[in-house]
Design a protein around this motif. Structure first.
Motif, PDB file in Angstrom:
ATOM      1  N   THR A 181      19.320  61.065  -8.348  1.00  0.00           N
ATOM      2  CA  THR A 181      20.048  61.832  -9.348  1.00  0.00           C
ATOM      3  C   THR A 181      19.312  63.145  -9.593  1.00  0.00           C
ATOM      4  O   THR A 181      18.170  63.320  -9.153  1.00  0.00           O
ATOM      5  N   LEU A 182      19.955  64.053 -10.303  1.00  0.00           N
ATOM      6  CA  LEU A 182      19.295  65.324 -10.617  1.00  0.00           C
ATOM      7  C   LEU A 182      18.047  65.093 -11.453  1.00  0.00           C
ATOM      8  O   LEU A 182      17.058  65.827 -11.324  1.00  0.00           O
ATOM      9  N   ALA A 183      18.073  64.086 -12.319  1.00  0.00           N
ATOM     10  CA  ALA A 183      16.894  63.777 -13.130  1.00  0.00           C
ATOM     11  C   ALA A 183      15.743  63.295 -12.249  1.00  0.00           C
ATOM     12  O   ALA A 183      14.582  63.655 -12.476  1.00  0.00           O
ATOM     13  N   ASP A 184      16.055  62.485 -11.217  1.00  0.00           N
ATOM     14  CA  ASP A 184      15.022  62.031 -10.280  1.00  0.00           C
ATOM     15  C   ASP A 184      14.403  63.223  -9.541  1.00  0.00           C
ATOM     16  O   ASP A 184      13.183  63.296  -9.366  1.00  0.00           O
ATOM     17  N   VAL A 185      15.251  64.142  -9.113  1.00  0.00           N
ATOM     18  CA  VAL A 185      14.775  65.316  -8.383  1.00  0.00           C
ATOM     19  C   VAL A 185      13.906  66.189  -9.287  1.00  0.00           C
ATOM     20  O   VAL A 185      12.839  66.675  -8.876  1.00  0.00           O
ATOM     21  N   ALA A 186      14.358  66.392 -10.530  1.00  0.00           N
ATOM     22  CA  ALA A 186      13.592  67.223 -11.462  1.00  0.00           C
ATOM     23  C   ALA A 186      12.239  66.589 -11.773  1.00  0.00           C
ATOM     24  O   ALA A 186      11.214  67.281 -11.843  1.00  0.00           O
ATOM     25  N   HIS A 187      12.218  65.272 -11.951  1.00  0.00           N
ATOM     26  CA  HIS A 187      10.948  64.590 -12.220  1.00  0.00           C
ATOM     27  C   HIS A 187      10.001  64.714 -11.027  1.00  0.00           C
ATOM     28  O   HIS A 187       8.804  64.993 -11.205  1.00  0.00           O
ATOM     29  N   SER A 192      17.745  68.154 -18.610  1.00  0.00           N
ATOM     30  CA  SER A 192      16.958  68.269 -19.837  1.00  0.00           C
ATOM     31  C   SER A 192      15.626  67.548 -19.686  1.00  0.00           C
ATOM     32  O   SER A 192      15.444  66.701 -18.810  1.00  0.00           O
ATOM     33  N   GLU A 193      14.701  67.880 -20.561  1.00  0.00           N
ATOM     34  CA  GLU A 193      13.382  67.233 -20.521  1.00  0.00           C
ATOM     35  C   GLU A 193      13.499  65.741 -20.804  1.00  0.00           C
ATOM     36  O   GLU A 193      12.772  64.930 -20.208  1.00  0.00           O
ATOM     37  N   GLU A 194      14.414  65.362 -21.684  1.00  0.00           N
ATOM     38  CA  GLU A 194      14.591  63.946 -22.004  1.00  0.00           C
ATOM     39  C   GLU A 194      15.069  63.165 -20.780  1.00  0.00           C
ATOM     40  O   GLU A 194      14.573  62.066 -20.495  1.00  0.00           O
ATOM     41  N   GLU A 195      16.027  63.727 -20.040  1.00  0.00           N
ATOM     42  CA  GLU A 195      16.516  63.062 -18.826  1.00  0.00           C
ATOM     43  C   GLU A 195      15.415  62.960 -17.780  1.00  0.00           C
ATOM     44  O   GLU A 195      15.297  61.944 -17.083  1.00  0.00           O
ATOM     45  N   ARG A 196      14.620  64.014 -17.676  1.00  0.00           N
ATOM     46  CA  ARG A 196      13.529  63.996 -16.701  1.00  0.00           C
ATOM     47  C   ARG A 196      12.496  62.937 -17.057  1.00  0.00           C
ATOM     48  O   ARG A 196      11.986  62.236 -16.170  1.00  0.00           O
ATOM     49  N   ARG A 197      12.183  62.796 -18.332  1.00  0.00           N
ATOM     50  CA  ARG A 197      11.201  61.790 -18.751  1.00  0.00           C
ATOM     51  C   ARG A 197      11.720  60.375 -18.511  1.00  0.00           C
ATOM     52  O   ARG A 197      10.959  59.478 -18.150  1.00  0.00           O
ATOM     53  N   LYS A 198      13.014  60.169 -18.711  1.00  0.00           N
ATOM     54  CA  LYS A 198      13.586  58.844 -18.461  1.00  0.00           C
ATOM     55  C   LYS A 198      13.506  58.491 -16.978  1.00  0.00           C
ATOM     56  O   LYS A 198      13.345  57.323 -16.621  1.00  0.00           O
ATOM     57  N   ALA A 199      13.646  59.480 -16.099  1.00  0.00           N
ATOM     58  CA  ALA A 199      13.584  59.222 -14.657  1.00  0.00           C
ATOM     59  C   ALA A 199      12.202  58.787 -14.216  1.00  0.00           C
ATOM     60  O   ALA A 199      12.052  58.171 -13.157  1.00  0.00           O
ATOM     61  N   ALA A 200      11.179  59.107 -15.013  1.00  0.00           N
ATOM     62  CA  ALA A 200       9.811  58.732 -14.649  1.00  0.00           C
ATOM     63  C   ALA A 200       9.551  57.250 -14.867  1.00  0.00           C
ATOM     64  O   ALA A 200       8.615  56.690 -14.294  1.00  0.00           O
ATOM     65  N   VAL A 201      10.371  56.582 -15.694  1.00  0.00           N
ATOM     66  CA  VAL A 201      10.182  55.165 -16.007  1.00  0.00           C
ATOM     67  C   VAL A 201      11.060  54.345 -15.076  1.00  0.00           C
ATOM     68  O   VAL A 201      12.285  54.423 -15.135  1.00  0.00           O
ATOM     69  N   VAL A 202      10.418  53.590 -14.191  1.00  0.00           N
ATOM     70  CA  VAL A 202      11.131  52.776 -13.214  1.00  0.00           C
ATOM     71  C   VAL A 202      10.711  51.332 -13.400  1.00  0.00           C
ATOM     72  O   VAL A 202       9.521  51.016 -13.486  1.00  0.00           O
ATOM     73  N   SER A 203      11.693  50.420 -13.481  1.00  0.00           N
ATOM     74  CA  SER A 203      11.377  49.003 -13.639  1.00  0.00           C
ATOM     75  C   SER A 203      10.731  48.477 -12.362  1.00  0.00           C
ATOM     76  O   SER A 203      11.208  48.773 -11.266  1.00  0.00           O
ATOM     77  N   PRO A 204       9.646  47.663 -12.499  1.00  0.00           N
ATOM     78  CA  PRO A 204       9.004  47.107 -11.303  1.00  0.00           C
ATOM     79  C   PRO A 204       9.904  46.095 -10.625  1.00  0.00           C
ATOM     80  O   PRO A 204      10.765  45.482 -11.272  1.00  0.00           O
ATOM     81  N   PRO A 205       9.768  45.898  -9.324  1.00  0.00           N
ATOM     82  CA  PRO A 205      10.605  44.929  -8.611  1.00  0.00           C
ATOM     83  C   PRO A 205      10.324  43.512  -9.076  1.00  0.00           C
ATOM     84  O   PRO A 205       9.178  43.127  -9.324  1.00  0.00           O
ATOM     85  N   ASN A 206      11.372  42.691  -9.200  1.00  0.00           N
ATOM     86  CA  ASN A 206      11.244  41.302  -9.644  1.00  0.00           C
ATOM     87  C   ASN A 206      11.072  40.422  -8.413  1.00  0.00           C
ATOM     88  O   ASN A 206      12.043  39.934  -7.834  1.00  0.00           O
ATOM     89  N   ASP A 207       9.814  40.243  -8.005  1.00  0.00           N
ATOM     90  CA  ASP A 207       9.536  39.475  -6.785  1.00  0.00           C
ATOM     91  C   ASP A 207       9.944  38.016  -6.930  1.00  0.00           C
ATOM     92  O   ASP A 207      10.384  37.381  -5.980  1.00  0.00           O
ATOM     93  N   ALA A 208       9.770  37.445  -8.139  1.00  0.00           N
ATOM     94  CA  ALA A 208      10.106  36.035  -8.348  1.00  0.00           C
ATOM     95  C   ALA A 208      11.604  35.813  -8.174  1.00  0.00           C
ATOM     96  O   ALA A 208      12.040  34.853  -7.541  1.00  0.00           O
ATOM     97  N   ALA A 209      12.395  36.697  -8.749  1.00  0.00           N
ATOM     98  CA  ALA A 209      13.846  36.560  -8.624  1.00  0.00           C
ATOM     99  C   ALA A 209      14.294  36.726  -7.177  1.00  0.00           C
ATOM    100  O   ALA A 209      15.162  35.998  -6.689  1.00  0.00           O
ATOM    101  N   ASP A 210      13.685  37.678  -6.476  1.00  0.00           N
ATOM    102  CA  ASP A 210      14.032  37.879  -5.066  1.00  0.00           C
ATOM    103  C   ASP A 210      13.655  36.661  -4.232  1.00  0.00           C
ATOM    104  O   ASP A 210      14.383  36.266  -3.327  1.00  0.00           O
TER     105      ASP A 210
END
Length: 287
Positions: free
Chosen positions: A89-95, A119-137
């Motif tokens: 997304t554009l937020a991912d690219v901006a981050h 926006s700065e808020e969208e860019r900051r949200k793109a920096a937070v990525v949930s870790p992969p759920n290895d147990a569920a996989d």
């Protein structure tokens, strides 16, 4: 009747699950992987059993004496990063531009353009990525009867400090991020904005090419006195992997131009740019 022996007491110990670390944004991770392929950044080995070899090197470290072919590496990297590019997304690219490109370096102009896409808020949200759920996989694979096969890929990357900017591949990362932004806007039917951004992106890339001391060699040695003293001077002196990215941006500019809804504007631009686009795209593909 003999008395039965009482069952033995069984004690079980449960291992405390480690708290998952926040994963790196996929677009940022792709940029840092290109940096490692170029011999810089923090290199890791996927199949190494030596703990010391798997530890990341200091930010900005270089692989001394490693011979690389930047255009060939970049083309392979583009293919392996196509999935990440398609979901960006554009937020991912901006981050990614914010954390990868040095605001005081040669890519400051492209960085400002990319960071300003959201926006700065969208860019900051793109920096937070949930870790992969290895147990569920793992449970999903077990239920489907599939074996858990480990692939030869880089381990999940943890978040990095904002000062860990790219050294070996900032120009390529900048141009790639600009091309991603153009494609995202084009797919969102923002044709005018996409065309204008493609024009700016090509101006930035052309400025890098003019600054390059272009030679006839396609193989560059990373290492030696000049590289150590000037910081990847041997790699950054030539065009590196900029020509494949130039061809990519020229193609996107052509797509955005043909998608413009203003018929008069589109007709005039096509008549003006057709020969230039065809010539430049052909030369960029041949280099």
């Amino acid at each position: 009747m003999t008395e039965s022996t009482p069952p033995a007491t069984v004690t079980t110990t449960t291992k405390k699950a480690e708290e998952p670390q926040p994963a790196m944004n996929p677009v940022e991770a792709a940029g840092r992987r290109l940096e490692r392929l170029y011999g810089g950044g923090r290199s890791t080995t996927s199949n190494s059993t030596n703990d010391d070899a798997a530890k990341p090197s200091a930010p900005g470290a270089i692989s001394v004496g490693k011979s690389i072919n930047p255009p060939k590496i970049l083309k392979k990297w583009l293919g392996s990063s196509s999935g990440t590019a398609g979901a960006a997304t554009l937020a991912d690219v901006a981050h990614a531009a914010f954390v990868l490109l040095d605001p005081r370096g040669s890519c400051a102009t492209g960085r400002d353009i990319l960071v300003g896409l959201c926006s700065e808020e969208e860019r900051r949200k793109a920096a937070v990525v949930s870790p992969p759920n290895d147990a569920a996989d793992g449970a999903k694979n077990a239920a489907s009867g599939k074996d858990d096969v480990k692939m030869d890929v880089d381990p999940p990357a943890a978040a990095t400090s904002s000062e860990n900017y790219l050294i070996a591949s900032p120009r390529e990362a900048e141009s790639w991020l600009l091309s991603l932004a153009v494609r995202i806007q084009w797919r969102a039917s923002l044709f005018v904005e996409a065309y204008q951004l493609s024009e700016k992106a090509l101006m930035v890339l052309d400025a890098h090419l003019k600054e390059c001391q272009i030679d006839n060699s396609t193989t560059v040695m990373v290492g030696g006195a000049s590289t150590t003293e000037k910081g990847f001077a041997g790699l950054l002196a030539g065009p590196g992997g900029l020509y494949p990215l130039q061809a990519r941006l020229l193609r996107y500019r052509s797509l955005t131009m043909e998608s413009l809804t203003d018929v008069a504007q589109k007709t005039g631009l096509i008549a003006e740019k057709r020969v230039e686009l065809a010539t430049r795209h052909r030369m960029a593909c041949l280099r």
